[in-house]
Design a protein around this motif. Structure first.
Motif, PDB file in Angstrom:
ATOM      1  N   THR A 107      11.674 -60.217  35.141  1.00 36.19           N
ATOM      2  CA  THR A 107      11.446 -59.064  34.269  1.00 36.19           C
ATOM      3  C   THR A 107      12.612 -58.117  34.403  1.00 36.19           C
ATOM      4  OG1 THR A 107       9.059 -59.281  34.544  1.00 36.19           O
ATOM      5  CG2 THR A 107       9.920 -57.176  33.723  1.00 36.19           C
ATOM      6  N   GLY A 108      13.147 -57.653  33.250  1.00 44.73           N
ATOM      7  CA  GLY A 108      14.289 -56.769  33.292  1.00 44.73           C
ATOM      8  C   GLY A 108      13.902 -55.349  33.686  1.00 44.73           C
ATOM      9  N   SER A 109      14.843 -54.462  33.847  1.00 43.55           N
ATOM     10  CA  SER A 109      14.593 -53.055  34.215  1.00 43.55           C
ATOM     11  C   SER A 109      13.978 -52.300  33.042  1.00 43.55           C
ATOM     12  CB  SER A 109      15.921 -52.409  34.636  1.00 43.55           C
ATOM     13  OG  SER A 109      16.848 -52.422  33.582  1.00 43.55           O
ATOM     14  N   GLN A 110      13.249 -51.198  33.376  1.00 42.31           N
ATOM     15  CA  GLN A 110      12.561 -50.376  32.361  1.00 42.31           C
ATOM     16  C   GLN A 110      13.599 -49.596  31.566  1.00 42.31           C
ATOM     17  OE1 GLN A 110       9.478 -47.971  33.883  1.00 42.31           O
ATOM     18  NE2 GLN A 110       9.271 -46.721  32.030  1.00 42.31           N
ATOM     19  N   GLY A 111      13.398 -49.591  30.253  1.00 40.74           N
ATOM     20  CA  GLY A 111      14.321 -48.868  29.409  1.00 40.74           C
ATOM     21  C   GLY A 111      14.120 -47.361  29.477  1.00 40.74           C
ATOM     22  N   LEU A 112      14.954 -46.623  28.742  1.00 48.22           N
ATOM     23  CA  LEU A 112      14.874 -45.153  28.707  1.00 48.22           C
ATOM     24  C   LEU A 112      13.620 -44.709  27.969  1.00 48.22           C
ATOM     25  CD1 LEU A 112      18.626 -44.387  27.828  1.00 48.22           C
ATOM     26  CD2 LEU A 112      17.509 -44.265  30.068  1.00 48.22           C
ATOM     27  N   GLN A 113      13.042 -43.504  28.409  1.00 49.53           N
ATOM     28  CA  GLN A 113      11.832 -42.934  27.768  1.00 49.53           C
ATOM     29  C   GLN A 113      12.196 -42.438  26.383  1.00 49.53           C
ATOM     30  OE1 GLN A 113       9.780 -40.073  30.102  1.00 49.53           O
ATOM     31  NE2 GLN A 113       8.597 -39.258  28.364  1.00 49.53           N
ATOM     32  N   GLY A 114      11.335 -42.758  25.419  1.00 47.41           N
ATOM     33  CA  GLY A 114      11.575 -42.321  24.058  1.00 47.41           C
ATOM     34  C   GLY A 114      11.298 -40.838  23.869  1.00 47.41           C
ATOM     35  N   GLU A 115      11.637 -40.352  22.665  1.00 49.59           N
ATOM     36  CA  GLU A 115      11.423 -38.940  22.366  1.00 49.59           C
ATOM     37  C   GLU A 115       9.923 -38.644  22.200  1.00 49.59           C
ATOM     38  OE1 GLU A 115      13.607 -38.020  18.913  1.00 49.59           O
ATOM     39  OE2 GLU A 115      15.590 -38.337  19.840  1.00 49.59           O
ATOM     40  N   THR A 116       9.541 -37.374  22.509  1.00 48.82           N
ATOM     41  CA  THR A 116       8.139 -36.935  22.374  1.00 48.82           C
ATOM     42  C   THR A 116       7.742 -36.973  20.909  1.00 48.82           C
ATOM     43  OG1 THR A 116       8.362 -35.490  24.307  1.00 48.82           O
ATOM     44  CG2 THR A 116       6.511 -35.072  22.805  1.00 48.82           C
ATOM     45  N   GLY A 117       6.565 -37.566  20.676  1.00 48.02           N
ATOM     46  CA  GLY A 117       6.087 -37.641  19.308  1.00 48.02           C
ATOM     47  C   GLY A 117       5.587 -36.297  18.796  1.00 48.02           C
ATOM     48  N   ALA A 118       5.321 -36.245  17.497  1.00 42.94           N
ATOM     49  CA  ALA A 118       4.839 -35.001  16.875  1.00 42.94           C
ATOM     50  C   ALA A 118       3.411 -34.689  17.355  1.00 42.94           C
ATOM     51  CB  ALA A 118       4.872 -35.147  15.359  1.00 42.94           C
ATOM     52  N   THR A 119       3.026 -33.393  17.372  1.00 38.95           N
ATOM     53  CA  THR A 119       1.678 -32.955  17.773  1.00 38.95           C
ATOM     54  C   THR A 119       0.646 -33.437  16.766  1.00 38.95           C
ATOM     55  OG1 THR A 119       2.594 -30.983  18.814  1.00 38.95           O
ATOM     56  CG2 THR A 119       0.220 -30.962  18.300  1.00 38.95           C
ATOM     57  N   GLY A 120      -0.442 -34.020  17.299  1.00 41.86           N
ATOM     58  CA  GLY A 120      -1.497 -34.517  16.424  1.00 41.86           C
ATOM     59  C   GLY A 120      -2.331 -33.383  15.838  1.00 41.86           C
ATOM     60  N   PRO A 121      -3.181 -33.714  14.881  1.00 35.67           N
ATOM     61  CA  PRO A 121      -4.036 -32.678  14.272  1.00 35.67           C
ATOM     62  C   PRO A 121      -5.059 -32.128  15.285  1.00 35.67           C
ATOM     63  CG  PRO A 121      -4.753 -34.839  13.575  1.00 35.67           C
ATOM     64  CD  PRO A 121      -3.461 -35.048  14.332  1.00 35.67           C
ATOM     65  N   GLN A 122      -5.503 -30.886  15.065  1.00 31.96           N
ATOM     66  CA  GLN A 122      -6.468 -30.238  15.973  1.00 31.96           C
ATOM     67  C   GLN A 122      -7.850 -30.883  15.827  1.00 31.96           C
ATOM     68  OE1 GLN A 122      -6.605 -26.009  15.635  1.00 31.96           O
ATOM     69  NE2 GLN A 122      -8.531 -25.803  16.791  1.00 31.96           N
ATOM     70  N   GLY A 123      -8.475 -31.120  16.968  1.00 26.45           N
ATOM     71  CA  GLY A 123      -9.811 -31.724  16.968  1.00 26.45           C
ATOM     72  C   GLY A 123     -10.886 -30.703  16.533  1.00 26.45           C
ATOM     73  N   PRO A 124     -12.087 -31.219  16.248  1.00 19.24           N
ATOM     74  CA  PRO A 124     -13.176 -30.311  15.840  1.00 19.24           C
ATOM     75  C   PRO A 124     -13.588 -29.396  16.987  1.00 19.24           C
ATOM     76  CG  PRO A 124     -14.020 -32.500  16.259  1.00 19.24           C
ATOM     77  CD  PRO A 124     -12.528 -32.611  16.337  1.00 19.24           C
ATOM     78  N   GLN A 125     -14.095 -28.217  16.645  1.00 20.48           N
ATOM     79  CA  GLN A 125     -14.519 -27.228  17.657  1.00 20.48           C
ATOM     80  C   GLN A 125     -15.765 -27.747  18.395  1.00 20.48           C
ATOM     81  OE1 GLN A 125     -15.142 -23.330  16.122  1.00 20.48           O
ATOM     82  NE2 GLN A 125     -15.894 -22.472  18.044  1.00 20.48           N
ATOM     83  N   GLY A 126     -15.730 -27.636  19.709  1.00 21.85           N
ATOM     84  CA  GLY A 126     -16.865 -28.091  20.514  1.00 21.85           C
ATOM     85  C   GLY A 126     -18.073 -27.164  20.359  1.00 21.85           C
ATOM     86  N   LEU A 127     -19.220 -27.693  20.735  1.00 20.60           N
ATOM     87  CA  LEU A 127     -20.467 -26.904  20.669  1.00 20.60           C
ATOM     88  C   LEU A 127     -20.614 -26.080  21.940  1.00 20.60           C
ATOM     89  CD1 LEU A 127     -22.866 -29.605  19.214  1.00 20.60           C
ATOM     90  CD2 LEU A 127     -21.754 -27.721  17.989  1.00 20.60           C
ATOM     91  N   GLY A 128     -20.834 -24.758  21.824  1.00 23.32           N
ATOM     92  CA  GLY A 128     -20.992 -23.874  22.976  1.00 23.32           C
ATOM     93  C   GLY A 128     -22.431 -23.886  23.493  1.00 23.32           C
ATOM     94  N   MET A 129     -22.655 -23.157  24.568  1.00 17.78           N
ATOM     95  CA  MET A 129     -23.977 -23.003  25.149  1.00 17.78           C
ATOM     96  C   MET A 129     -24.422 -21.542  25.025  1.00 17.78           C
ATOM     97  SD  MET A 129     -23.884 -25.484  28.519  1.00 17.78           S
ATOM     98  CE  MET A 129     -22.518 -24.608  29.308  1.00 17.78           C
ATOM     99  N   VAL A 130     -25.695 -21.328  24.811  1.00 27.83           N
ATOM    100  CA  VAL A 130     -26.244 -19.986  24.636  1.00 27.83           C
ATOM    101  C   VAL A 130     -27.175 -19.685  25.811  1.00 27.83           C
ATOM    102  CG1 VAL A 130     -27.564 -18.445  23.151  1.00 27.83           C
ATOM    103  CG2 VAL A 130     -26.129 -20.234  22.131  1.00 27.83           C
ATOM    104  N   TRP A 131     -26.814 -18.695  26.587  1.00 24.26           N
ATOM    105  CA  TRP A 131     -27.609 -18.348  27.782  1.00 24.26           C
ATOM    106  C   TRP A 131     -28.873 -17.595  27.365  1.00 24.26           C
ATOM    107  CZ3 TRP A 131     -28.410 -19.724  32.491  1.00 24.26           C
ATOM    108  CH2 TRP A 131     -29.089 -18.879  33.394  1.00 24.26           C
ATOM    109  N   LYS A 132     -30.047 -18.079  27.821  1.00 20.10           N
ATOM    110  CA  LYS A 132     -31.330 -17.483  27.444  1.00 20.10           C
ATOM    111  C   LYS A 132     -32.076 -16.874  28.631  1.00 20.10           C
ATOM    112  CE  LYS A 132     -31.371 -18.343  23.038  1.00 20.10           C
ATOM    113  NZ  LYS A 132     -31.481 -17.280  22.026  1.00 20.10           N
ATOM    114  N   GLY A 133     -31.450 -16.870  29.796  1.00 23.43           N
ATOM    115  CA  GLY A 133     -32.108 -16.267  30.956  1.00 23.43           C
ATOM    116  C   GLY A 133     -33.135 -17.200  31.587  1.00 23.43           C
ATOM    117  N   THR A 134     -34.091 -16.610  32.273  1.00 18.38           N
ATOM    118  CA  THR A 134     -35.114 -17.394  32.977  1.00 18.38           C
ATOM    119  C   THR A 134     -36.057 -18.072  31.984  1.00 18.38           C
ATOM    120  OG1 THR A 134     -35.020 -15.883  34.858  1.00 18.38           O
ATOM    121  CG2 THR A 134     -36.961 -17.295  34.699  1.00 18.38           C
ATOM    122  N   TRP A 135     -36.350 -19.352  32.211  1.00 18.09           N
ATOM    123  CA  TRP A 135     -37.232 -20.122  31.326  1.00 18.09           C
ATOM    124  C   TRP A 135     -38.642 -19.562  31.340  1.00 18.09           C
ATOM    125  CZ3 TRP A 135     -41.672 -22.928  32.462  1.00 18.09           C
ATOM    126  CH2 TRP A 135     -42.178 -23.729  31.415  1.00 18.09           C
TER     127      TRP A 135
END
Length: 280
Positions: free
Chosen positions: A1-29
């Motif tokens: 197996t030959g030696s590892q080649g040079l690291q390529g250039e950084t790719g473009a930033t991907g699209p933003q993912g969907p917003q996650g679901l938060g939690m709502v604090w309701k106190g003591t059950w």
């Protein structure tokens, strides 16, 4: 197996993912609240997130399909070191009211505190606590006091008079004021022998047939002098008073005249009676 080649250039930033679901604090059950998805409650030291809407009266931790644990209650930590002894301070440094629980006895109840503060109770059963204005002590109820109880009865041992509402009674019992009393009725439906318990009673003779009221000799039934009562014929059956004792009366037959007739009896001697009323 030959030696590892040079690291390529950084790719473009991907699209933003969907917003996650938060939690709502309701106190003591609570079991009365309704929770929605992602509501978070506290229960017995841990926290849980609701996994569905309209969640009511389901105890967190009892159903994994309904609740997910977010944070579990930690273990009890080790006991810390004993603190320093309290320092003393002069009473002059204290202002306001300083409560002393249970008299400062260290007792955990009022009864235990009283027992600690009261005079020694050993060998003092049945006594009562009294004071001379300075000190307290146990005292004994004097024997032969003014009152005696026998079963359900109470009597006065005083050889003098008893006054109610007056300090100078002139009679064995004198009431200065009002009092209420009812006449006791002794209802009879056949012939009857007078008894000592009939004092001051109203005795009704109720029968359609003839009846006899007997006044007993003192040797058979002890009735005190001064005893009195009233006899009434309540029905159509005639009533006759009979006795071997002396009966002082203006009547001759000692038979009641009719329904509704009444006669009063008073014992005036050991075997002597006075009769007066509606009889022949």
């Amino acid at each position: 197996t030959g030696s590892q080649g040079l690291q390529g250039e950084t790719g473009a930033t991907g699209p933003q993912g969907p917003q996650g679901l938060g939690m709502v604090w309701k106190g003591t059950w609570t079991d009365t609240a309704t929770y929605l998805t992602h509501d978070v409650v506290a229960y017995q030291g841990s926290s849980y997130k609701s996994l569905q809407d309209d969640l009511t009266n389901i105890v967190p931790g009892s159903n994994a399909a309904k609740w997910a644990m977010v944070a579990q209650k930690g273990d009890t930590g080790p006991q810390g070191p004993e603190g320093p002894a309290p320092s003393s301070m002069p009473a002059s440094s204290i202002t306001g009211t300083l409560p002393i629980v249970n008299g400062g006895t260290g007792a955990t109840s009022a009864t235990a505190a009283f027992n600690a503060l009261a005079p020694v109770q050993t060998s003092n059963s049945g006594k009562y606590l009294t004071t001379d204005g300075t000190n307290t002590s146990w005292s004994t109820v004097a024997a032969g006091g003014p009152w005696t109880t026998t079963a359900n009865n109470i009597s006065n041992n005083n050889s003098g008079n008893v006054g109610i509402g007056t300090t100078t009674p002139n009679h064995e019992l004198e009431v200065n004021g009002t009092f209420a009393a009812r006449v006791a009725i002794n209802a009879q439906t056949s012939s009857y022998i007078l008894d000592a318990t009939d004092n001051n009673k109203f005795i009704t003779m109720d029968s359609s047939g003839a009846m006899t009221l007997t006044l007993p000799l003192n040797s058979s039934v002890t009735i005190p002098v001064g005893f009195q009562c009233t006899i009434a014929q309540k029905n159509t059956g005639t009533v006759t008073i009979s006795s071997s004792a002396t009966m002082i009366t203006t009547a001759t037959t000692k038979v009641f005249k009719a329904k509704g007739s009444a006669v009063t009896l008073v014992k005036t001697g050991t075997d002597e009676w006075m009769l007066f009323g509606d009889m022949n």
